[in-house]
Design a protein around this motif. Structure first.
Motif, mmCIF file in Angstrom:
data_model
loop_
_atom_site.group_PDB
_atom_site.id
_atom_site.type_symbol
_atom_site.label_atom_id
_atom_site.label_comp_id
_atom_site.label_asym_id
_atom_site.label_seq_id
_atom_site.Cartn_x
_atom_site.Cartn_y
_atom_site.Cartn_z
ATOM 1 N N ARG A 44 43.609 -10.551 140.475
ATOM 2 C CA ARG A 44 44.150 -11.352 139.382
ATOM 3 C C ARG A 44 43.289 -12.581 139.127
ATOM 4 O O ARG A 44 43.000 -12.917 137.969
ATOM 5 N N SER A 194 50.745 -18.167 140.668
ATOM 6 C CA SER A 194 50.999 -17.250 139.559
ATOM 7 C C SER A 194 51.087 -17.989 138.238
ATOM 8 O O SER A 194 50.575 -17.536 137.220
ATOM 9 N N TYR A 197 47.571 -18.910 137.168
ATOM 10 C CA TYR A 197 46.875 -17.772 136.576
ATOM 11 C C TYR A 197 47.389 -17.499 135.165
ATOM 12 O O TYR A 197 46.614 -17.154 134.263
#
Length: 432
Positions: A44, A194, A197
């Motif tokens: 990711r 998260s 990102y």
């Protein structure tokens, strides 16, 4: 989807900056998609970095070094030079549409580095590109907004509705279920990476990456509006007012945000906080705009207000087939009909603020986004690119602020799973 969008630009009759962006962004998006499908632990992170590199870094550096940009970048840089020379960014008698400055005086700040460092072609000249400083302002506002959202508000919660962290006699330390759910803190934790990102991926998306590389003039406005709403959600009226004043000195399309931020402040901090925020916002805007208004009142009105609405001496290039533009093309009657619909839409949004005021950052951003969409769709002159501003506000509110609607764990009520122990009975009383 993003790769297909970027791949279209090199093959259509798009402006040169858009074609350059597409040639860099398309390979970056494709590589990012491949990395995202990888099962590696850092897949990711690699995917987001590839998207940022291909859609932002490479085309941005190439466009800045070559001095290739949309026309509004040159307008902003010229306004900075004019501000240094005559203390106002407006030419008294523009002869072409390129000499019109359709921005309020605050936008000239991003043109000052070019006026100081000189023309492009060298490294110092590249550092004067207005897009660079627009991007710095936008990213700086995102960073400041994230810090403001994570910072505990003084007193009752200012994000989840203002409930006290002490009410009900429940313990704030006792072991058991946290009000956040599952004992997870709203700040930090495993979700922080998260969210980072997600924000990086959104910055790399065409909605942000394209304007950042080819123009960038709307990004400081977007960042300041989001920052103002974040401060209002944290019950910081002075900071929210200052951010609003800065935004309202760039474009008059930011003015509806004052009503949204003030109602959010009133919900969390009461009338006093709302009045303080409104006074700082209006007073700061007047201080920033008043010098140019006094030095060149006629050019300011003609170029900032009449020109964007299609009533100036030159035809505005913002001519996308939106409802307001289609009505204005029918003649004077159509133009007045578009303005009437625009005012009616603005009044409807204002009434909604009174009837159902926003209670959190996300709802405030959504309400402002709706108001801006109504304005851009019904304005006598507009373009599809303007809609990126409300979309960006709504998405950022969810990516940056959506996970922080609750107060941090140390300010929240923690529901204990065990009943409170009874108070000890004095020994003398037991003896009786």
């Amino acid at each position: 989807m993003a790769a297909a969008w970027a791949a279209v630009f090199p093959f259509i009759m798009a402006p040169e900056p858009h074609r350059v962006w597409g040639m860099g962004a398309c390979p970056g998006y494709l590589c990012a998609a491949v990395a995202a499908l990888s099962s590696r632990p850092r897949g990711r992170a690699v995917s987001v970095c590839l998207a940022l590199g291909g859609a932002v870094v490479v085309p941005f550096v190439l466009l800045v070094l070559t001095g290739t940009a949309q026309s509004e970048v040159g307008v902003v840089e010229r306004s900075g030079l004019l501000t240094l020379r005559q203390a106002t960014p407006y030419l008294p008698d523009p002869h072409t549409v390129g000499e019109v400055t359709p921005y309020l005086p605050g936008m000239a700040v991003f043109g000052l580095p070019r006026a100081v460092l000189g023309e492009s072609g060298t490294l110092p000249g590249a550092l004067g590109d207005a897009r660079l400083w627009c991007a710095v302002a936008f990213l700086g506002c995102l960073w400041a907004a994230r810090r403001a959202i994570r910072r505990p508000a003084g007193g009752p919660s200012a994000v989840d509705g203002g409930r006290s962290a002490v009410g009900g006699g429940r313990s704030a330390v006792g072991g058991g279920r946290s009000a956040v759910g599952g004992g997870r803190s709203a700040v930090g934790g495993g979700g922080g990476a998260s969210r980072g990102y997600a924000v990086g991926a959104f910055v790399a998306s065409p909605a942000v990456a394209l304007p950042l590389c080819v123009s960038g003039v709307d990004l400081p406005l977007t960042g300041l509006l989001f920052l103002a709403l974040a401060f209002a959600a944290r019950r910081r009226p002075v900071a929210a007012g200052l951010a609003l004043a800065a935004a309202c000195s760039l474009k008059w399309t930011a003015w509806p945000a004052v009503a949204v931020a003030v109602t959010l402040l009133a919900h969390h901090g009461g009338t006093r906080a709302a009045v303080r925020g409104a006074v700082v916002a209006v007073g700061g805007t007047v201080l920033l705009v008043l010098p140019s208004a006094l030095l060149s009142p006629g050019p300011l009105v003609q170029q900032v207000f009449a020109f964007p609405t299609g009533r100036g001496p030159f035809e505005t290039p913002a001519a996308s087939p939106l409802p307001g533009r289609l009505l204005a093309d029918l003649g004077p009657v159509g133009w007045y009909a578009a303005v009437a619909l625009l005012l009616a839409g603005g009044l409807a949004v204002f009434v909604s603020l009174l009837v159902r005021p926003p209670h959190a950052l996300v709802s405030a951003a959504d309400r402002l986004a709706v108001g801006l969409c109504v304005a851009f769709l019904l304005a006598p002159a507009g373009r599809f690119g303007y809609l990126a501003l409300p979309v960006t506000l709504a998405v950022l509110a969810r990516l940056v602020g959506g996970a922080h609607r609750k107060e941090p764990a140390h300010d929240l009520v923690v529901r204990t799973s065990r009943p409170a122990r009874p108070a000890p009975v004095p020994a003398a009383r037991v003896a009786r």
